[in-house]
Design a protein around this motif. Structure first.
Motif, short mmCIF file in Angstrom:
data_model
loop_
_atom_site.label_atom_id
_atom_site.label_comp_id
_atom_site.label_asym_id
_atom_site.label_seq_id
_atom_site.Cartn_x
_atom_site.Cartn_y
_atom_site.Cartn_z
N GLY A 18 0.79 -1.22 0.00
CA GLY A 18 0.00 0.00 0.00
C GLY A 18 0.82 1.27 0.00
N VAL A 19 1.99 1.22 -0.61
CA VAL A 19 2.90 2.37 -0.68
C VAL A 19 2.82 2.94 -2.09
CG1 VAL A 19 5.30 3.12 -0.59
CG2 VAL A 19 4.44 1.47 1.09
N THR A 20 2.42 4.21 -2.21
CA THR A 20 2.30 4.85 -3.51
C THR A 20 3.10 6.14 -3.52
OG1 THR A 20 0.06 3.97 -3.76
CG2 THR A 20 0.72 5.74 -5.25
N ALA A 21 4.11 6.22 -4.38
CA ALA A 21 4.92 7.43 -4.52
C ALA A 21 4.64 8.05 -5.88
CB ALA A 21 6.40 7.10 -4.39
N THR A 22 4.26 9.34 -5.86
CA THR A 22 3.97 10.08 -7.09
C THR A 22 4.60 11.46 -6.98
OG1 THR A 22 1.84 8.93 -7.26
CG2 THR A 22 2.17 10.87 -8.65
N GLY A 23 5.63 11.71 -7.78
CA GLY A 23 6.30 13.01 -7.72
C GLY A 23 6.89 13.25 -6.34
N SER A 24 6.37 14.26 -5.65
CA SER A 24 6.87 14.61 -4.31
C SER A 24 5.97 14.06 -3.21
CB SER A 24 6.95 16.13 -4.17
OG SER A 24 5.65 16.71 -4.18
N SER A 25 5.02 13.18 -3.57
CA SER A 25 4.01 12.71 -2.62
C SER A 25 4.19 11.23 -2.33
CB SER A 25 2.61 12.96 -3.20
OG SER A 25 1.62 12.46 -2.33
N LEU A 26 4.11 10.88 -1.04
CA LEU A 26 4.19 9.49 -0.61
C LEU A 26 2.96 9.17 0.23
CD1 LEU A 26 5.95 6.88 -0.42
CD2 LEU A 26 6.78 7.78 1.77
N LYS A 27 2.14 8.24 -0.26
CA LYS A 27 0.94 7.81 0.45
C LYS A 27 1.17 6.43 1.04
CE LYS A 27 -3.99 6.75 -0.09
NZ LYS A 27 -5.08 6.44 -1.03
N LEU A 28 0.88 6.28 2.33
CA LEU A 28 1.00 5.00 3.02
C LEU A 28 -0.38 4.57 3.48
CD1 LEU A 28 4.14 5.71 5.27
CD2 LEU A 28 4.05 4.93 2.88
N ASP A 29 -0.87 3.46 2.92
CA ASP A 29 -2.13 2.88 3.36
C ASP A 29 -1.90 2.04 4.60
OD1 ASP A 29 -3.55 4.03 1.27
OD2 ASP A 29 -3.23 2.30 -0.05
#
Length: 455
Positions: A100-111
């Motif tokens: 559930g780790v999503t990195a996009t550009g300067s953004s890191l989302k952790l589910d």
């Protein structure tokens, strides 16, 4: 920070290792961040992130037999620490699908929950083999965060650890995985739930946890200084430096480690409690939270300044200041409303006064205080970004009344509005499975260079 038990629920239990395998390709997600010299004058850095080794699949070097299943080691592959390190290999990670780790550009989302995986811990890399190292003396660290989907009991933590840049490869020849596979973690709790430390397994003396089917405690721990820039959910937040006699990573043994994982909390060479600034705990109960001064229902910017006694990068850390920016408005940190404790920043005077007011052990002073943190920064610290629930204390130390056997009116006990029966991992993992945290727009630079101070 009281506990970071790595929880994983796969039939093939995923744990830490020192050698590496290639059954799953290890491709580090890209994450940009910036260095700044003045407001609006920033340079973009093309970094990457890597998943901590404690979340990974550990299997036989020449096959796919689990070295660790449930919360026990395979007795044939892992009869002792050294043999286990030779027999077992750490594999690559499916970052989005499994963790559930999503990195996009300067953004890191952790589910929080993805399939059967719970939580995650990641590190910023400078390249595929090395962690990015930070010296924050006379610098500021800024990032945007969304905690709107973090309820009671969860901790979205962004902090710095006294890990070594290559994850220990140069120091320990049996460590073949290193930073590329998220090896070498340490913190001020001297965690003993790590499966491998200093190139060897943590098999000997391993005791499975009584309240988790996936974790246990070994005979060794991994200690270092820790700078908790951000520990938070939507209810409470804390800013907490943790000192250490030896700022960089060292291995400890048994209950002499101290911290969360040992019978004597203060037996070790690190400061497990730290000197924290939690606005609610410091008497302002309307500053941080949903629809409060810092409104946690929407994104905001967190600015942390590390000021030195001479105003240069060569000085000694003397003050840690906090600002927030939300909807274009700069919000100074709340002032302490606790009798005998003044200010809205972390200084030696603040820490000493707080420990007296709360009748707490002053381990921060004992282990070197801000001078120790200065040494940690000079050595270089690794940026950690995580999301976890707490099998030790249900995160009550962050967002509720803690310890629970003291009255909420006792100074220092009330830390947030969460009930004392909240935060139980089994309940949180069910009711808040869709929780997540987003960290983005990380900036590091000269004081007042990473945000619009005049807004």
């Amino acid at each position: 920070m009281y506990s970071r038990l790595a929880l994983i629920l796969f039939p093939l239990t995923l744990v830490a290792g020192q050698q590496f395998a290639t059954l799953t390709a290890e491709t580090h997600p890209s994450l940009t961040w910036q260095t700044c010299t003045a407001p609006g004058s920033c340079t973009t850095n093309n970094g990457k992130v890597v998943l901590d080794s404690n979340w990974r699949w550990l299997h036989s070097v020449n096959g796919s037999t689990n070295c660790y299943t449930g919360n026990t080691w395979d007795a044939t592959l892992c009869p002792d620490d050294a043999t286990c390190a030779a027999n077992c290999a750490l594999d690559g990670a499916d970052y989005t699908g499994t963790y559930g780790v999503t990195a996009t550009g300067s953004s890191l989302k952790l589910d929080f929950v993805t399939g059967k995986n719970v939580g995650s811990r990641l590190y910023l890399l400078s390249d595929d083999e090395h962690y990015q190292m930070f010296n924050m003396l006379n610098q500021e660290f800024t990032f945007d965060v969304d905690v709107s989907n973090l309820p009671c009991g969860l901790n979205g933590a962004l902090y710095m650890s006294g890990m070594v840049a290559d994850g220990g490869v140069a120091q320990y020849p049996t460590n073949k995985a290193g930073a590329k596979y998220g090896v070498g973690y340490c913190d001020s709790q001297c965690p003993r739930d790590l499966k491998f430390i200093n190139g060897q397994a943590n098999v000997e003396g391993w005791a499975p946890s009584s309240n988790s089917v996936n974790t246990g405690i070994g005979n060794h721990g991994s200690c270092c200084a820790e700078m908790d820039i951000w520990e938070a959910n939507s209810i409470s937040t804390a800013l907490t430096p943790h000192a250490a006699d030896t700022p960089q990573q060292t291995m400890c043994t048994g209950d002499t480690c101290g911290g969360t994982y040992s019978t004597s909390r203060y037996a070790g060479t690190t400061d497990p409690d730290g000197c924290d600034f939690n606005s609610y705990r410091m008497g302002n109960t309307t500053f941080y939270g949903p629809k409060m001064t810092v409104d946690t229902t929407s994104k905001f910017t967190v600015v942390t300044q590390f000021l030195t006694d001479d105003g240069t990068p060569n000085g000694t850390l003397s003050e840690i200041k906090r600002f927030y920016v939300q909807n274009g408005v700069v919000i100074p940190n709340s002032q302490s409303n606790v009798a005998g404790v003044t200010g809205n920043s972390i200084t030696t005077a603040f820490c000493d006064a707080q420990k007296i007011a709360f009748n707490n052990t002053n381990g921060f002073e004992t282990h070197g205080g801000l001078t120790s943190m200065s040494k940690a920064f000079v050595d270089g610290m690794v940026l950690v970004m995580s999301l976890w629930d707490d099998y030790y204390a249900n995160a009550l130390w962050l967002d509720s009344d803690y310890p629970t056997d003291a009255g909420a009116s006792t100074p220092g006990i009330a830390r947030g509005t969460c009930p004392t029966n909240s935060g139980v991992p089994a309940q949180v993992e069910s009711s808040a499975a869709s929780a997540y945290v987003i960290y983005e727009n990380i900036k590091v630079g000269a004081i007042n260079s990473t945000f619009a101070a005049g807004s």
